[in-house]
Write a protein that holds these residues in place. Structure first.
Motif, PDB file in Angstrom:
ATOM      1  N   ASP A  46       0.849  -1.175   0.000  1.00 41.79           N
ATOM      2  CA  ASP A  46       0.000   0.000   0.000  1.00 41.79           C
ATOM      3  C   ASP A  46       0.888   1.230   0.000  1.00 41.79           C
ATOM      4  OD1 ASP A  46      -1.747   2.024   0.512  1.00 41.79           O
ATOM      5  OD2 ASP A  46      -2.749   1.038   2.202  1.00 41.79           O
ATOM      6  N   CYS A 598     -12.596   0.454   9.800  1.00 44.57           N
ATOM      7  CA  CYS A 598     -11.775   0.955   8.697  1.00 44.57           C
ATOM      8  C   CYS A 598     -12.693   1.641   7.684  1.00 44.57           C
ATOM      9  CB  CYS A 598     -11.028  -0.198   8.042  1.00 44.57           C
ATOM     10  SG  CYS A 598      -9.799   0.320   6.818  1.00 44.57           S
ATOM     11  N   GLY A 600     -13.796   3.133   3.793  1.00 46.65           N
ATOM     12  CA  GLY A 600     -13.734   2.714   2.402  1.00 46.65           C
ATOM     13  C   GLY A 600     -14.654   1.544   2.121  1.00 46.65           C
ATOM     14  N   SER A 601     -14.633   1.098   0.872  1.00 51.11           N
ATOM     15  CA  SER A 601     -15.412  -0.078   0.497  1.00 51.11           C
ATOM     16  C   SER A 601     -14.805  -1.330   1.117  1.00 51.11           C
ATOM     17  CB  SER A 601     -15.447  -0.221  -1.030  1.00 51.11           C
ATOM     18  OG  SER A 601     -14.136  -0.495  -1.524  1.00 51.11           O
ATOM     19  N   MET A 603     -13.606  -3.945  -0.341  1.00 50.00           N
ATOM     20  CA  MET A 603     -12.369  -4.309  -1.019  1.00 50.00           C
ATOM     21  C   MET A 603     -11.229  -3.390  -0.610  1.00 50.00           C
ATOM     22  SD  MET A 603     -10.872  -6.428  -2.929  1.00 50.00           S
ATOM     23  CE  MET A 603     -12.307  -7.317  -3.557  1.00 50.00           C
ATOM     24  N   GLU A 604     -11.509  -2.099  -0.452  1.00 52.24           N
ATOM     25  CA  GLU A 604     -10.472  -1.153  -0.024  1.00 52.24           C
ATOM     26  C   GLU A 604     -10.031  -1.454   1.404  1.00 52.24           C
ATOM     27  OE1 GLU A 604     -11.790   2.751  -2.680  1.00 52.24           O
ATOM     28  OE2 GLU A 604     -12.569   2.479  -0.637  1.00 52.24           O
ATOM     29  N   ARG A 605     -10.983  -1.789   2.256  1.00 54.98           N
ATOM     30  CA  ARG A 605     -10.634  -2.148   3.640  1.00 54.98           C
ATOM     31  C   ARG A 605      -9.755  -3.396   3.667  1.00 54.98           C
ATOM     32  NH1 ARG A 605     -16.295  -1.241   7.059  1.00 54.98           N
ATOM     33  NH2 ARG A 605     -16.948   0.657   5.959  1.00 54.98           N
ATOM     34  N   GLN A 607      -7.816  -4.554   1.273  1.00 56.79           N
ATOM     35  CA  GLN A 607      -6.492  -4.266   0.721  1.00 56.79           C
ATOM     36  C   GLN A 607      -5.641  -3.502   1.722  1.00 56.79           C
ATOM     37  OE1 GLN A 607      -6.600  -2.189  -2.987  1.00 56.79           O
ATOM     38  NE2 GLN A 607      -4.374  -2.214  -3.260  1.00 56.79           N
ATOM     39  N   HIS A 608      -6.264  -2.548   2.393  1.00 53.74           N
ATOM     40  CA  HIS A 608      -5.510  -1.756   3.369  1.00 53.74           C
ATOM     41  C   HIS A 608      -5.079  -2.599   4.569  1.00 53.74           C
ATOM     42  CE1 HIS A 608      -4.303   1.629   5.857  1.00 53.74           C
ATOM     43  NE2 HIS A 608      -5.123   1.193   6.808  1.00 53.74           N
ATOM     44  N   THR A 611      -2.216  -5.244   3.998  1.00 52.22           N
ATOM     45  CA  THR A 611      -0.913  -4.738   3.561  1.00 52.22           C
ATOM     46  C   THR A 611       0.060  -4.786   4.719  1.00 52.22           C
ATOM     47  OG1 THR A 611      -1.933  -3.270   1.944  1.00 52.22           O
ATOM     48  CG2 THR A 611       0.320  -2.755   2.618  1.00 52.22           C
TER      49      THR A 611
END
Length: 647
Positions: A46, A598, A600-601, A603-605, A607-608, A611
């Motif tokens: 990230d 967290c 975001g969406s 998927m964004e959560r 990914q974050h 990481t």
């Protein structure tokens, strides 16, 4: 040259080292150079990932690490559980499923935990910065190892108590007529042995069906049994009958905690020296006991009984379940201590080679201990004129009833009693203080740098931990203490909890972080990629084995019973399941909490939160194309210092 930016108005320890100072489009080429095995740390990272700091003690010698792992993983279970399982599950035939489980379950997870600690340079919760969403794995291991540290030391206190009573002749458990004996006491042990085999025991450290193989017959009780239950335990009628505290046992418990404290209070520098004695001494005693045991009459029959093959056992599911469960117990998997020990290694230590060496030592010790145990049990059976199946025990039933009984029949009984209980004490001590060290490491790594506890000296933190465990242990030196001990043993560190932990460790590393990616990271450390079978085990074989055995235990769950007589009340079982779920639920609850907090969406959560958070030592292995990420912008604060390090 890698340039690292530190804000000058912050201390070096607290500086955020790797928050990117330029975007990917500013000063960096979109083309990616051909990667090497040491250039995969940030390739999927990230842009907002930051690096933690890591200034850490290391072992004075690499042999300190080997001996510490031997001391922790090779414990009482190798001596008092494996020999009985081998005898019960077909003798030499049991070695086939056992060795297979070593290679598909024991070694892969053992290696994964050591390599993960060495790579992340953190212990406990912080190890799982490799996939922050699953930090609950670290919390779960901390809870399990805390429970283990709390109740396991009681075995050492009992061993110390027996050791203190072993310097008299005759031995106090070898005769009747003492204040703790009843009118039904007898020293003619063969009169109280029935011709039946020991019933199968739960797969935990202390099955504690301690008189299942020598049940009361015509009201008579052996002097050894009365010494154990009426003198050492002062056993009450149940969990609800707490009774008073035994002053002698409190002193033994306090003495063992003091020894543990002074072994680890200075960290790995002091613990690394102690383990040379605590790891080597039990092996010397085992050899002496083996040489003496094989010279006794009936020893050969005992060894033959131990190895006698029964090929029909291979088709029984219970044999394979026992083999898998024994591996996870004896290899100390899922407790977090192995990652803590590995975190003190040099970054380029060959942990892959170490894993196989330690596996050989661990399993070899278990196998050799069987010869020691069954040579003595063969002698005892010959002396009493009974079948060996009537004297075969596991757990504390072997350590505090069967073996003391056998020792009392030998010439120079006090000498062999002292050697045996001293071996038990030392064998358990190194497992205990390494377990406590693993817990302390996790606590220290988890504390914020400016917190009050972090500002305390390590010696104070260790003292607080030992005192807390000692306070809880006081409940186990009461007259109802054995029932409390068995609750902790049966639930808090059971096969279910360890298998659950091992399953998620493999899934997170192989499927969330990436098995190939972690293999590359290992190659960074040791200079070559491990055999592909490691990746296959992490990804497929080991998780399937863990879940298969896990569901077998759940489906075949039986209510907790002490001594084949006392059934625990419903509220006792509720308390036991609370101990088990307190670690198991750490994983899903932490995942849920992090996802909900967290932004975001989904998927964004994901990914974050998946990481990795890298440590300062990882900077050396960043790929060249990511170098610009670490450089400051021209318009950044002028109070920025540049540090350069040559790779």
């Amino acid at each position: 040259i890698v340039k690292i930016a530190f804000k000058s108005d912050e201390s070096q320890e607290e500086a955020e080292v790797a928050r990117p100072l330029v975007s990917e489009t500013e000063g960096s080429s979109p083309e990616v150079a051909e990667p090497s095995v040491c250039m995969g740390l940030m390739e999927t990272g990230d842009p907002n990932t930051e690096l933690g700091h890591s200034e850490r003690q290391t072992w004075s010698r690499q042999m300190d690490f080997i001996m510490s792992c031997v001391g922790f993983a090779v414990g009482l279970g190798n001596v008092w559980r494996f020999p009985y399982l081998c005898y019960k599950n077909g003798g030499g035939v049991f070695l086939i499923p056992y060795v297979l489980m070593v290679f598909v379950g024991g070694v892969p997870v053992f290696f994964l935990e050591i390599a993960l600690g060495q790579f992340m340079k953190q212990g406990g919760v912080a190890t799982w910065n490799i996939a922050p969403l699953f930090k609950g794995l670290g919390l779960a291991s901390m809870v399990i190892v805390f429970f283990c540290n709390t109740y396991y030391i009681m075995v050492l206190a009992w061993a110390l108590y027996f050791l203190a009573h072993s310097f008299t002749s005759p031995l106090p458990w070898a005769t009747c007529g003492h204040e703790w004996n009843t009118v039904n006491c007898t020293t003619n042990f063969s009169r109280v042995c029935l011709n039946q085999s020991l019933s199968p025991s739960p797969p935990n450290v202390s099955s504690l069906n301690t008189s299942a193989s020598c049940l009361e017959h015509t009201g008579l009780r052996s002097s050894v049994m009365e010494f154990w239950e009426r003198k050492v335990l002062r056993l009450s009628g149940g969990l609800d009958e707490v009774g008073d505290i035994s002053g002698y046992m409190v002193l033994c418990l306090l003495a063992t905690w003091v020894i543990v404290y002074f072994c680890i209070w200075k960290g790995v520098k002091s613990a690394g020296k102690v383990v040379y004695f605590t790891a080597v001494f039990p092996y010397l005693v085992l050899v002496v006991l083996f040489v003496h045991g094989v010279s006794l009459p009936g020893a050969l029959n005992g060894i033959t009984y131990y190895l006698k093959p029964n090929w029909s056992k291979l088709s029984e599911a219970q044999v394979w379940i026992d083999a898998a469960t024994q591996i996870f117990f004896s290899y100390a998997i899922g407790l977090g201590a192995l990652t803590a020990l590995g975190s003190y290694n040099r970054f380029n230590n060959n942990c892959y080679q170490d894993a196989f060496i330690l596996a050989l030592i661990n399993s070899g010790t278990s196998f050799f201990a069987g010869f020691v145990v069954f040579s003595v049990l063969g002698f005892m059976a010959a002396e009493q004129g009974v079948d060996i199946s009537n004297v075969a025990e596991s757990g504390p039933g072997l350590a505090f009833i069967a073996y003391p009984k056998a020792v009392s029949l030998m010439p120079l009984a006090p000498l062999w009693a002292v050697l045996f209980f001293l071996m038990l004490l030392v064998l358990g001590l190194d497992s205990q203080f390494v377990g406590v060290e693993g817990f302390i490491t996790g606590i220290m790594d988890m504390l914020p740098p400016k917190s009050f506890l972090c500002s305390l000296r390590r010696e104070v933190v260790v003292a607080i931990c030992c005192f807390t465990c000692f306070t809880i242990d006081l409940s186990m030196v009461t007259q109802g203490g054995m029932y409390v001990f068995q609750l902790f043993d049966y639930y808090s560190a059971s096969g279910i909890t360890l298998l659950w932990q091992a399953f998620w460790e493999c899934v997170v590393v192989a499927w969330v972080y990436g098995a190939d990616r972690f293999m590359d990271n290992v190659a960074c450390m040791i200079g070559y990629r491990p055999l592909p079978y490691m990746k296959w085990c992490w990804s497929y074989v080991t998780p399937v084995v863990c879940m298969g055995v896990f569901f077998f235990h759940v489906v075949n769950y039986k209510r907790l019973v002490y001594n084949a007589v006392y059934v625990y009340p419903w509220w006792g079982e509720v308390l036991g399941w609370f101990l088990a779920l307190s670690s198991m639920l750490c994983i899903p609850l932490t995942v849920l909490y992090k996802l909900l907090h967290c932004k975001g969406s989904l998927m964004e959560r994901w990914q974050h939160l998946t990481t990795p958070i890298w440590g300062r030592h990882h900077l050396e292995f960043l790929p060249p194309e990511n170098e610009a990420r670490l450089l400051p912008k021209a318009e950044d604060n002028k109070n920025t210092l540049l540090y350069e390090s040559v790779i």
